[in-house]
Enzyme design. Structure first.
Site, PDB file in Angstrom:
ATOM      1  N   HIS A   1       0.821  -1.100  -0.179  1.00 41.95           N
ATOM      2  CA  HIS A   1       0.178   0.043   0.021  1.00 41.95           C
ATOM      3  C   HIS A   1       1.027   1.245  -0.104  1.00 41.95           C
ATOM      4  O   HIS A   1       0.659   2.337   0.629  1.00 41.95           O
ATOM      5  CB  HIS A   1      -0.970   0.043   1.186  1.00 41.95           C
ATOM      6  CG  HIS A   1      -1.864  -1.350   1.400  1.00 41.95           C
ATOM      7  ND1 HIS A   1      -3.333  -0.998   0.598  1.00 41.95           N
ATOM      8  CD2 HIS A   1      -1.743  -2.297   1.658  1.00 41.95           C
ATOM      9  CE1 HIS A   1      -3.771  -2.162   0.745  1.00 41.95           C
ATOM     10  NE2 HIS A   1      -2.961  -3.190   1.590  1.00 41.95           N
TER      11      HIS A   1
ATOM     12  N   TYR B   1       3.942  -4.780   9.657  1.00 44.42           N
ATOM     13  CA  TYR B   1       3.747  -3.533   9.691  1.00 44.42           C
ATOM     14  C   TYR B   1       4.867  -2.839  10.439  1.00 44.42           C
ATOM     15  O   TYR B   1       5.474  -1.788   9.999  1.00 44.42           O
ATOM     16  CB  TYR B   1       2.425  -3.137  10.272  1.00 44.42           C
ATOM     17  CG  TYR B   1       1.352  -3.172   9.457  1.00 44.42           C
ATOM     18  CD1 TYR B   1       1.330  -4.174   8.419  1.00 44.42           C
ATOM     19  CD2 TYR B   1       0.113  -2.662   9.853  1.00 44.42           C
ATOM     20  CE1 TYR B   1       0.183  -4.414   7.583  1.00 44.42           C
ATOM     21  CE2 TYR B   1      -1.026  -2.718   8.958  1.00 44.42           C
ATOM     22  CZ  TYR B   1      -1.099  -3.816   7.994  1.00 44.42           C
ATOM     23  OH  TYR B   1      -2.227  -3.791   7.292  1.00 44.42           O
TER      24      TYR B   1
END
Length: 351
Positions: A64, A332
């Site tokens: 992303h 992440y």
């Protein structure tokens, strides 16, 4: 008993125990990073395969990568306070810093070329707590396990000879992870929307809401747009940044709104498999309205330094046993550390 009264053997045993504590911590860190079990799928492995798929783009997220910051508020109507004691579900307003993005690690990818879109939000509660959530414009996740996600990334990498995924590798992937068939069927009939503003974003993973009495309620949630759906057009495909351009134009005319809809599971609904949608007749609760009124480029915006870790949860929301949650959180964190270090080097600073 004093130290002086201990026997030599007891002193040695105590020293060994004290020395074992930092050693255990070191071993735990090495294990978490995959150093002691290189065959185990670690955050390093996940980030590496994402980077291999999207290419090297220092300073950007490994997935992303292309997106924009958005700023607004969540206005709670109090309805969800019956199943969660989280402060943001009491009637009132909570500031939100969010991010719209498209999937993949290439920050220069054309918006129209990537059908998977995301909305990430950080709710900043008055007591200092935060709720961070990353949602996708998908009805369910392609696979059920971390290994499945890794295998999907490997199988879908373009063949250098054709520029497209190798059909045999994709076939082997689906054979190994048959739950992906449902997602493949959905992709074939899916028509992307014309805007982030009219996309519905879903948590996909299950979580548990904890009420004031301590009872747990298995839930998923969605941001349901108040803007009507329109399909992507041929004109949209002439602009590689059409999602960002569209968002700016819409926000110049006024705020954009989504309803936060909580879906409550019934006994027998799976909690640990994001590839399985729950039946459509499940109870839903409209918890309030997300109102976004401003967008900022991500590299200069407040969302740039936020790690939208799905396990940063306030009191009243807890993780389920979905294995993807811990994997997402670890990946992440790894991606965040890499990109912030790279950004510091690019700006001439240090970490």
């Amino acid at each position: 008993m004093t130290t002086s009264s201990l026997s030599t053997g007891q002193k040695i045993a105590r020293l060994a125990l004290v020395g074992a504590i930092p050693l255990a911590l070191v071993l735990l860190l090495l294990w978490a990073g995959g150093w002691l079990t290189p065959q185990r799928l670690s955050a390093n492995n996940l980030v590496a395969v994402l980077q291999q798929s999207g290419g090297e783009h220092p300073g950007y997220r490994r997935n992303h990568a292309k997106g924009v910051c958005v700023i607004g508020n969540f206005i709670s109507n109090g309805n969800a306070s019956a199943i969660s004691r989280a402060a943001l579900f009491a009637p009132g307003t909570t500031p939100v810093i969010g991010r719209f993005a498209i999937a993949g690690g290439n920050p220069n990818a054309p918006d129209y070329a990537v059908p998977v879109r995301s909305m990430a939000l950080a709710f900043r509660l008055a007591d200092g707590e935060q709720w961070r959530t990353g949602m996708n414009a998908l009805p369910f996740f392609p696979v059920a396990t971390v290994d499945g996600f890794y295998d999907q990334q490997v199988a879908s990498m373009p063949d250098p000879a054709t520029g497209k995924p190798n059909p045999e590798k994709m076939k082997a992937f689906v054979t190994k992870h048959p739950e992906a068939k449902a997602f493949m069927a959905w992709v074939k009939q899916y028509v992307p929307s014309s805007s982030w503003a009219n996309d519905r974003f879903n948590s996909l993973n299950a979580f548990r809401f904890i009420d004031k009495a301590g009872n747990a309620h298995l839930v998923r949630w969605s941001m349901v747009p108040q803007t009507g759906y329109q399909p992507i057009s041929a004109q949209d495909k002439n602009d590689k940044n059409f999602l960002q351009d569209d968002l700016k134009q819409r926000l110049a005319q006024g705020p954009l709104k989504w309803d936060l809809v909580i879906t409550v599971a019934q006994p027998g609904d799976v909690s640990n498999d994001a590839s399985k949608a729950w039946p459509v007749d499940r109870q839903t609760i409209n918890a309030g309205t997300l109102v976004l009124d401003r967008t900022v480029p991500q590299q200069q915006g407040p969302c740039n330094d936020i790690n939208y870790d799905p396990l940063i949860l306030p009191n009243g929301i807890a993780a389920s046993d979905d294995p993807l949650l811990n994997a997402r959180s670890a990946a992440y964190a790894k991606s965040y550390n890499l990109r912030t270090h790279e950004q510091a080097k690019q700006s001439g600073g240090s970490l």
